[in-house]
Design a protein around this motif. Structure first.
Motif, PDB file in Angstrom:
ATOM      1  N   HIS A  81       0.764  -1.322  -0.076  1.00 51.86           N
ATOM      2  CA  HIS A  81      -0.149   0.031  -0.130  1.00 51.86           C
ATOM      3  C   HIS A  81       0.650   1.330   0.025  1.00 51.86           C
ATOM      4  O   HIS A  81       0.299   2.463  -0.063  1.00 51.86           O
ATOM      5  CB  HIS A  81      -0.875  -0.027   1.211  1.00 51.86           C
ATOM      6  CG  HIS A  81      -2.028  -1.055   1.127  1.00 51.86           C
ATOM      7  ND1 HIS A  81      -2.945  -1.075   0.336  1.00 51.86           N
ATOM      8  CD2 HIS A  81      -2.278  -2.210   1.955  1.00 51.86           C
ATOM      9  CE1 HIS A  81      -3.638  -2.204   0.647  1.00 51.86           C
ATOM     10  NE2 HIS A  81      -3.102  -2.636   1.592  1.00 51.86           N
ATOM     11  N   VAL A  82       2.249   1.053   0.045  1.00 52.37           N
ATOM     12  CA  VAL A  82       3.134   2.295   0.042  1.00 52.37           C
ATOM     13  C   VAL A  82       3.184   2.801  -1.403  1.00 52.37           C
ATOM     14  O   VAL A  82       3.803   2.010  -2.356  1.00 52.37           O
ATOM     15  CB  VAL A  82       4.159   2.237   0.738  1.00 52.37           C
ATOM     16  CG1 VAL A  82       5.306   3.210   0.475  1.00 52.37           C
ATOM     17  CG2 VAL A  82       4.030   1.898   2.064  1.00 52.37           C
ATOM     18  N   ALA A  83       2.687   3.871  -1.978  1.00 54.14           N
ATOM     19  CA  ALA A  83       2.742   4.419  -3.282  1.00 54.14           C
ATOM     20  C   ALA A  83       4.145   5.201  -3.650  1.00 54.14           C
ATOM     21  O   ALA A  83       4.600   5.027  -4.492  1.00 54.14           O
ATOM     22  CB  ALA A  83       1.416   5.141  -3.616  1.00 54.14           C
ATOM     23  N   HIS A  84       4.484   5.811  -2.611  1.00 53.10           N
ATOM     24  CA  HIS A  84       5.746   6.705  -2.829  1.00 53.10           C
ATOM     25  C   HIS A  84       6.465   6.935  -1.522  1.00 53.10           C
ATOM     26  O   HIS A  84       5.672   7.235  -0.333  1.00 53.10           O
ATOM     27  CB  HIS A  84       5.362   8.207  -3.575  1.00 53.10           C
ATOM     28  CG  HIS A  84       6.406   8.990  -3.563  1.00 53.10           C
ATOM     29  ND1 HIS A  84       7.426   8.821  -4.537  1.00 53.10           N
ATOM     30  CD2 HIS A  84       6.697  10.279  -3.211  1.00 53.10           C
ATOM     31  CE1 HIS A  84       8.160   9.786  -4.604  1.00 53.10           C
ATOM     32  NE2 HIS A  84       7.666  10.724  -3.636  1.00 53.10           N
ATOM     33  N   VAL A  85       7.625   6.991  -1.525  1.00 57.34           N
ATOM     34  CA  VAL A  85       8.421   7.487  -0.163  1.00 57.34           C
ATOM     35  C   VAL A  85       9.397   8.515  -0.588  1.00 57.34           C
ATOM     36  O   VAL A  85       9.985   8.668  -1.538  1.00 57.34           O
ATOM     37  CB  VAL A  85       9.118   6.281   0.202  1.00 57.34           C
ATOM     38  CG1 VAL A  85       9.947   6.696   1.550  1.00 57.34           C
ATOM     39  CG2 VAL A  85       8.225   5.006   0.422  1.00 57.34           C
ATOM     40  N   GLN A  86       9.517   9.847   0.386  1.00 58.21           N
ATOM     41  CA  GLN A  86      10.335  10.725   0.108  1.00 58.21           C
ATOM     42  C   GLN A  86      10.852  11.209   1.210  1.00 58.21           C
ATOM     43  O   GLN A  86      10.343  11.178   2.394  1.00 58.21           O
ATOM     44  CB  GLN A  86       9.323  11.843  -0.570  1.00 58.21           C
ATOM     45  CG  GLN A  86       8.346  12.272   0.599  1.00 58.21           C
ATOM     46  CD  GLN A  86       7.526  13.292  -0.528  1.00 58.21           C
ATOM     47  OE1 GLN A  86       7.462  13.280  -1.736  1.00 58.21           O
ATOM     48  NE2 GLN A  86       6.938  14.307   0.184  1.00 58.21           N
ATOM     49  N   ARG A  87      12.243  11.774   1.118  1.00 57.38           N
ATOM     50  CA  ARG A  87      13.046  12.119   2.544  1.00 57.38           C
ATOM     51  C   ARG A  87      12.659  13.613   2.749  1.00 57.38           C
ATOM     52  O   ARG A  87      12.417  14.358   1.788  1.00 57.38           O
ATOM     53  CB  ARG A  87      14.472  11.850   2.255  1.00 57.38           C
ATOM     54  CG  ARG A  87      14.468  10.374   2.322  1.00 57.38           C
ATOM     55  CD  ARG A  87      16.177  10.180   2.086  1.00 57.38           C
ATOM     56  NE  ARG A  87      16.612  10.177   0.953  1.00 57.38           N
ATOM     57  CZ  ARG A  87      17.398   9.504   0.216  1.00 57.38           C
ATOM     58  NH1 ARG A  87      18.101   8.565   0.739  1.00 57.38           N
ATOM     59  NH2 ARG A  87      17.673   9.679  -1.063  1.00 57.38           N
ATOM     60  N   PHE A  88      12.796  14.346   3.948  1.00 60.25           N
ATOM     61  CA  PHE A  88      12.855  15.855   4.354  1.00 60.25           C
ATOM     62  C   PHE A  88      13.718  15.925   5.280  1.00 60.25           C
ATOM     63  O   PHE A  88      14.037  15.181   6.240  1.00 60.25           O
ATOM     64  CB  PHE A  88      11.257  16.055   4.478  1.00 60.25           C
ATOM     65  CG  PHE A  88      10.696  15.512   5.801  1.00 60.25           C
ATOM     66  CD1 PHE A  88      10.500  16.202   6.993  1.00 60.25           C
ATOM     67  CD2 PHE A  88      10.289  13.972   5.980  1.00 60.25           C
ATOM     68  CE1 PHE A  88      10.374  15.451   8.094  1.00 60.25           C
ATOM     69  CE2 PHE A  88       9.886  13.516   7.029  1.00 60.25           C
ATOM     70  CZ  PHE A  88       9.767  14.429   8.104  1.00 60.25           C
ATOM     71  N   ALA A  89      14.027  17.187   5.399  1.00 60.09           N
ATOM     72  CA  ALA A  89      14.840  17.644   6.504  1.00 60.09           C
ATOM     73  C   ALA A  89      14.337  19.000   6.978  1.00 60.09           C
ATOM     74  O   ALA A  89      13.866  19.899   6.037  1.00 60.09           O
ATOM     75  CB  ALA A  89      16.236  17.912   6.053  1.00 60.09           C
ATOM     76  N   LEU A  90      14.135  19.145   8.172  1.00 60.13           N
ATOM     77  CA  LEU A  90      13.619  20.477   8.824  1.00 60.13           C
ATOM     78  C   LEU A  90      14.501  21.057   9.684  1.00 60.13           C
ATOM     79  O   LEU A  90      15.538  20.782  10.232  1.00 60.13           O
ATOM     80  CB  LEU A  90      12.235  20.195   9.720  1.00 60.13           C
ATOM     81  CG  LEU A  90      11.270  19.279   9.050  1.00 60.13           C
ATOM     82  CD1 LEU A  90      10.137  19.056  10.068  1.00 60.13           C
ATOM     83  CD2 LEU A  90      10.729  20.143   8.010  1.00 60.13           C
ATOM     84  N   CYS A  91      14.520  22.439   9.425  1.00 59.88           N
ATOM     85  CA  CYS A  91      15.431  23.433  10.085  1.00 59.88           C
ATOM     86  C   CYS A  91      14.738  24.860  10.284  1.00 59.88           C
ATOM     87  O   CYS A  91      14.389  25.510   9.381  1.00 59.88           O
ATOM     88  CB  CYS A  91      16.710  23.710   9.289  1.00 59.88           C
ATOM     89  SG  CYS A  91      17.953  24.716  10.110  1.00 59.88           S
TER      90      CYS A  91
END
Length: 420
Positions: A101-111
Motif C-alpha cells: 500500500h506504499v505508493a511513494h516514499v520521500q525524504r525531508f529535513a527540517l530546520c
C-alpha cells in the motif's frame, strides 16, 4: 392467479386515488405536502453526505500531500518541539517502498530559521527536500513562478518556495532575493532566490513552511549527508494507514541507525490530532441530519396518508360492502404511499444532483479559507452512501406507514356510507 389479479386490482385503485387526488382538496394538499417532505428530506441528506465526505476527503488529502500518511522519524522527535536527525539510507527507502500500500516514499529535513527583507522579517520552518520529492501538489497550488527541481544538480540549489502569506508579509515576488538566518550554536546566513509562491489554504502550513534543497538544510543544521528529519510514506489507500504504520513499526522495532538513534513511525492523524478530530466530529453532524430528515419524511408521509384515508372514508365503506378485506384496502393505501414516496424521492434526488453538479462546475458556494482551509465547498459523489440513504428512506417510511393503514380496519361500511 387470483393473487395476481387481486394485486393488479389494488394497484389500479391506488393509481386512481393518486391521480384523482386533486378532486379532494385535502387529498391534493396532503399528497403535495407529503411529496415535498420526502423531496426535502432526500435533498438535504444527499447534499449533507456528499458535502461532508467531500470536505473530509479534501482536507485529509491536503494534509497527506504535505506530510504523508505515515512518517519515519527519530523517536526522540516525538517528545521535542523541534526535529532531530535520523539516518535515512537508500536501502531503507527501498525497504519502505516495498511495504504493501506504499505508493511513494520521500525524504525531508527540517530546520527553523528566519527570513528577512528590508521591509519585514518572518520566522520559518525550512523544509528541505531532494530528488525523491513529489511536487505535484505544490505545482497544482502555485500562485506564481515554478517549483524548483531540488536534488538533481551537483550543487545545492539556492531556490526557495514560499507561501503566498509569507510572500505578502515579506513583500517579495518570484525572482527576488532575500536572506535567511539560522540560529544554532552560531549564526548562519544564507541568501535565497524566490522561485515560486504557493497557496494551499492550510493555515498551519502556509504560515511558516518554506521549501528548499535538502542538502542545504543539512549543512545549515550541521547534519551528515545521510541524516534527515525523516521519510514520508504516501499510501494508495488511506484506510490502510494503521496497518502500514504497524508493519513499518515492526520492521524498525529496536533498530538503531549508524548514529545511535532509534526510529518511530507515527501516523498523520497522530501528528495532527486537532485536524482529524475536527473532521471526525462532522460524522456526528451528518448522523444527526440523517435522523432528523428521515423523521421529517416519515412524519409528512404518515400525516398525508391519514388525511387521504379520512377523506376516502365513504370510498373505503363502499369497497368493504363490495367484498374488499381490510388487508386488501391496507395494501391499496400502502401502494398509494409508495407512489407518493417514489415521486418525492425522484424530485429530491434530481434537485440534489442538479445543485451538486452546479457546485462542482462553478463553485457557486464559497468558504472562508481562514476557517475551513478551502475557498469553496468541494463536491464528491459517494455512490454507496447515496444508494444507502435512498434505501434507508424507503425502508423507514414503509415501516412507519404500516400503522396508519390500520385506521381502515376501524371504518364500518354502514356508518361510512353515510359519512360526510
Amino acid at each position: 392467479m387470483l393473487y395476481v389479479m387481486a394485486f393488479r386490482g389494488m394497484l389500479f385503485v391506488a393509481k386512481r386515488i393518486y391521480h384523482d387526488g386533486g378532486r379532494g382538496r385535502a387529498s391534493a394538499s396532503a399528497i403535495s405536502i407529503a411529496t415535498a417532505g420526502v423531496a426535502v428530506g432526500i435533498l438535504v441528506m444527499i447534499v449533507s453526505i456528499c458535502v461532508t465526505i467531500s470536505f473530509q476527503r479534501e482536507i485529509r488529502d491536503r494534509v497527506v500531500s504535505l506530510v504523508g500518511n505515515v512518517q519515519v522519524i527519530n523517536s526522540q522527535s516525538l517528545y521535542r518541539n523541534h526535529s532531530l536527525p535520523i539516518q535515512i539510507t537508500d536501502s531503507l527507502m527501498d525497504g519502505l517502498a516495498a511495504v504493501p500500500h506504499v505508493a511513494h516514499v520521500q525524504r525531508f529535513a527540517l530546520c527553523p530559521g528566519m527570513l528577512k527583507t528590508n521591509e519585514a522579517f518572518r520566522g520559518i520552518l525550512l523544509r528541505g527536500v531532494d530528488a525523491s520529492f513529489d511536487s505535484r501538489f505544490l505545482a497544482d497550488n502555485l500562485v506564481s513562478g515554478a517549483v524548483p527541481s531540488f536534488g538533481n544538480d551537483d550543487a545545492p540549489s539556492d531556490s526557495i518556495l514560499l507561501s503566498a502569506e509569507m510572500a505578502s508579509l515579506l513583500q517579495v515576488s518570484t525572482g527576488e532575493k532575500l536572506y535567511a538566518y539560522f540560529f544554532d550554536k552560531s549564526l548562519r546566513t544564507r541568501r535565497f532566490v524566490v522561485s515560486g509562491i504557493y497557496k494551499t489554504n492550510m493555515a498551519d502550513f502556509d504560515s511558516n513552511m518554506c521549501y528548499a534543497d535538502a542538502r542545504l538544510v543539512q549543512r545549515l543544521a550541521g547534519w551528515a549527508p545521510d541524516q534527515y528529519s525523516g521519510a514520508e510514506l504516501m499510501l494508495d489507500d488511506f484506510d490502510s494507514m494503521e496497518e502500514v504504520s504497524w508493519q513499518v513499526s515492526s520492521m524498525l522495532f529496536m533498530r538503531e541507525d549508524a548514529y545511535g538513534q532509534f526510529f518511530a513511525s507515527p501516523r498523520v492523524d497522530e501528528l495532527f490530532p486537532q485536524i482529524f478530530s475536527w473532521l471526525a466530529l462532522l460524522d456526528t453532524n451528518v448522523a444527526a441530519i440523517l435522523i432528523l430528515m428521515i423523521c421529517v419524511a416519515g412524519v409528512t408521509m404518515v400525516s398525508g396518508l391519514l388525511v387521504i384515508i379520512l377523506e376516502r372514508t365513504r370510498f373505503i365503506g363502499l369497497m368493504k360492502a363490495m367484498g374488499s378485506t381490510n388487508g386488501q384496502l391496507r395494501q391499496t393505501f400502502l401502494y398509494l404511499s409508495a407512489m407518493i414516496l417514489v415521486r418525492g424521492m425522484l424530485f429530491g434526488n434530481a434537485i440534489a444532483f442538479a445543485f451538486l453538479v452546479l457546485q462542482k462546475m462553478t463553485g457557486i458556494v464559497s468558504l472562508d479559507p481562514a476557517n475551513y482551509y478551502l475557498d469553496r465547498v468541494p463536491v464528491y459523489f459517494p455512490w454507496t452512501g447515496i444508494i444507502l440513504v435512498n434505501i434507508l428512506t424507503i425502508v423507514v417510511c414503509v415501516m412507519v406507514l404500516v400503522a396508519p393503514t390500520y385506521v381502515v380496519s376501524r371504518i364500518h361500511p354502514a356508518k361510512s356510507i353515510r359519512f360526510e
